[in-house]
Design a protein around this motif. Sequence first.
Motif, short mmCIF file in Angstrom:
data_model
loop_
_atom_site.label_atom_id
_atom_site.label_comp_id
_atom_site.label_asym_id
_atom_site.label_seq_id
_atom_site.Cartn_x
_atom_site.Cartn_y
_atom_site.Cartn_z
N SER A 1 -1.01 -65.71 66.53
CA SER A 1 -0.50 -65.81 65.16
C SER A 1 -0.84 -64.57 64.36
O SER A 1 -0.04 -64.09 63.56
CB SER A 1 -1.08 -67.05 64.47
OG SER A 1 -0.71 -68.23 65.15
N PHE B 1 -4.94 -68.15 65.84
CA PHE B 1 -3.83 -69.05 66.19
C PHE B 1 -3.77 -70.17 65.17
O PHE B 1 -4.78 -70.80 64.86
CB PHE B 1 -4.05 -69.65 67.58
CG PHE B 1 -4.18 -68.64 68.69
CD1 PHE B 1 -3.07 -68.26 69.43
CD2 PHE B 1 -5.41 -68.09 68.99
CE1 PHE B 1 -3.19 -67.33 70.46
CE2 PHE B 1 -5.54 -67.16 70.02
CZ PHE B 1 -4.43 -66.78 70.75
N TYR B 2 -2.57 -70.44 64.66
CA TYR B 2 -2.38 -71.56 63.75
C TYR B 2 -0.96 -72.09 63.90
O TYR B 2 -0.04 -71.38 64.32
CB TYR B 2 -2.64 -71.16 62.29
CG TYR B 2 -2.05 -69.84 61.86
CD1 TYR B 2 -0.70 -69.71 61.51
CD2 TYR B 2 -2.85 -68.70 61.80
CE1 TYR B 2 -0.17 -68.50 61.11
CE2 TYR B 2 -2.33 -67.48 61.41
CZ TYR B 2 -0.99 -67.38 61.06
OH TYR B 2 -0.47 -66.16 60.67
N VAL B 3 -0.80 -73.36 63.59
CA VAL B 3 0.52 -73.97 63.60
C VAL B 3 0.96 -74.20 62.16
O VAL B 3 0.14 -74.40 61.26
CB VAL B 3 0.53 -75.30 64.38
CG1 VAL B 3 0.18 -75.07 65.84
CG2 VAL B 3 -0.40 -76.33 63.76
N PRO C 1 1.83 -72.42 68.28
CA PRO C 1 1.48 -71.57 67.13
C PRO C 1 2.67 -70.76 66.63
O PRO C 1 3.61 -70.46 67.38
CB PRO C 1 0.40 -70.63 67.71
CG PRO C 1 -0.08 -71.28 68.96
CD PRO C 1 1.08 -72.06 69.49
N ALA D 1 1.62 -70.89 72.94
CA ALA D 1 2.50 -69.99 72.20
C ALA D 1 3.71 -69.59 73.03
O ALA D 1 4.77 -69.28 72.48
CB ALA D 1 1.73 -68.75 71.76
N GLN E 1 -4.38 -71.11 74.20
CA GLN E 1 -3.57 -70.97 72.98
C GLN E 1 -2.33 -70.13 73.25
O GLN E 1 -1.24 -70.41 72.72
CB GLN E 1 -4.39 -70.34 71.85
CG GLN E 1 -5.73 -71.00 71.55
CD GLN E 1 -5.66 -72.50 71.51
OE1 GLN E 1 -4.84 -73.09 70.80
NE2 GLN E 1 -6.52 -73.16 72.28
N THR F 1 3.99 -67.28 65.87
CA THR F 1 3.65 -65.97 66.43
C THR F 1 4.76 -64.97 66.12
O THR F 1 5.90 -65.37 65.81
CB THR F 1 3.51 -66.04 67.96
OG1 THR F 1 4.79 -66.37 68.53
CG2 THR F 1 2.48 -67.08 68.39
N VAL G 1 -7.47 -72.48 61.49
CA VAL G 1 -7.19 -71.34 62.37
C VAL G 1 -8.19 -71.35 63.52
O VAL G 1 -9.40 -71.47 63.30
CB VAL G 1 -7.30 -69.99 61.61
CG1 VAL G 1 -6.95 -68.84 62.54
CG2 VAL G 1 -6.41 -69.98 60.37
#
Length: 595
Positions: free
Chosen positions: A574, A587-589, A395, A339, A335, A397, A510
């Motif tokens: 994130s 972590f998320y987009v 993600p 990022a 992840q 961040t 997430v």
Amino acid sequence: MRKLLIFLIFVILTSPVYSYQYQTDKVYVEINPNEELLSIVYYLAFGADEFVIPHHDYIQDVEAYFASYKNHTAVQILRQYFSDAETIPQRDYKLFVLDAYILQFSNPPEMKRIYAGWQDSDLDKIIDALRTFAQDTNFMEFFKAHERYYKRDLEVYASAIQLLPPDEFMKHYMNLTNVMFEFHLPYLLCIHGHSFYAKDNGTEIYGSGGMPPLVRRAPPRTLWSLERAKDTIFGLPLNAVYVNNRKFDELWILDFIYHELGHDITSEKLDEYYSSEVEPLRYLEDTIEEDMPYLGAYDIHFWFDTMMIYESFADAWAYFALSHIDKDYAEWNLQMQKAWGEFWQDYMITLYQKYTALSIKENRSFSEYIPLILRELVEKIPPENTKEIYENNVPVTPLRALDDTVREGEVVIVYGTQNPDKKGSEYDRETAEIVKSYLETFYSQWHEYIKIEVKADVNMTNEDLRKDLILIGGPVSNKVVQQFEGYFPLRFVYKNGAWILEKNPEFGSVRTFLITPDNIKEIPFMELSYSSPQTSLLLAIRNPLKKDNYIIWIAGADRYSTRRYRNPTYYLVSYEIYDGEKIEDGFYVQPLLSS
């Protein structure tokens, strides 16, 4: 008893001659005397700068032993070598080049050339001066007298190697006849880690030089790594967020080792097919730099047209290797690779799984499949789809949010004034000023002026709220946090006389990882809430009022824990939560797609 006897014989046979070395049949690890010689002369030239690890007792011994040599020719020539480095990253690059060069020579005091693959007359002059310094100071006497210091670091590296021995793992994917693995490390200086390859009388040597961490690639998460970490791009202090986890340290080292081995087994083929297959993939790196132009300016991995392609091949190999022993760590690290901009890494992992299996089935070296991987990568990520794939994989961040500021030209740091205790409001204002001072250093390498404004929540206008924002404090103390808290994945609620950090079940998907003193594991997003009075958080989201801008939120259960994340500039997650005992990374987009 027989097993114990076999084990003891193994220990005796593989025990190093010196405590700064570790060796098995095909693997050699050492605190390298050449690198440490370079480190000490560097310290004499520049003092305790951004690259010197604060081993205080050791530094006192360096000062005492080498005090009369501070104007030695080697010190002067090193100052001259770095004189044209205008920024810390430029110094980092020159140090990394010199470190790679010095590994071609035998140990002090002789320092004879043992590998002939790379020769540079200017660098040879530095080697000559270092050799003279080693002889004049009887350097090896100092070095051997301090083995007890080196042993502490070497023990961690040796135990990491034993978790996933390179010779045992790599033999499935390459011919190990006449192959050795060597990993060379400095002790005093944080030298940019790099791959190491040499040929010696028919033997090929694969390995690494320098050391982790690259703070802005793999930020430290443990006390051991934090004590050795230096921000070798901006020189900023790091946040005191860590656990004590020896297994994590070992995985972190293995990630570095297998990343560099990934370079070793892929770079030759990437070079061979550069014009036909690698260079046309430049659009992948261009996509990263379009979204994060400042990252592309200060990170040396972006200084060459397609270096990120090479990095992604090495990162994919590190993932592939570590997934054999700790899938959760490998996924967490994957992840962060994304990022950092490597939005195509999921495809790389799939391709590596396919072609490593073929490598075993067909009894061929994995490197032979590199051209096929390159061609399939183009098919999976055609130029016309790159932006959409990027948005769906990279993600949100704090790092990405702060990079957006160079396009916007400004960021507003907002502190709260609603705390009934006015000392609390003043403390948050001071925290905002600390964040501002760090950002001033962070943006110092950008070629245009960046406006960094500190404002009270009550002074924010509707126009201000649409900008890139950094919010300081919780919803009770900060009115702007109150306004946006429904959009955050985390929120503070007051229950039974204490502040609890809870998850927002409406937030969305997430990926969540928990780092404890025992392990790292992926957990459901909603699994944990936090009631510790030491709880702190750092997160980033897109600004709901202007979605091509961002909001960073720094908060804690009280004013003191809020300040823990005062340096938000190096995070590839994130969100991060720390409660004094464990770390949770999410972590998320949040795709921003063109209409």
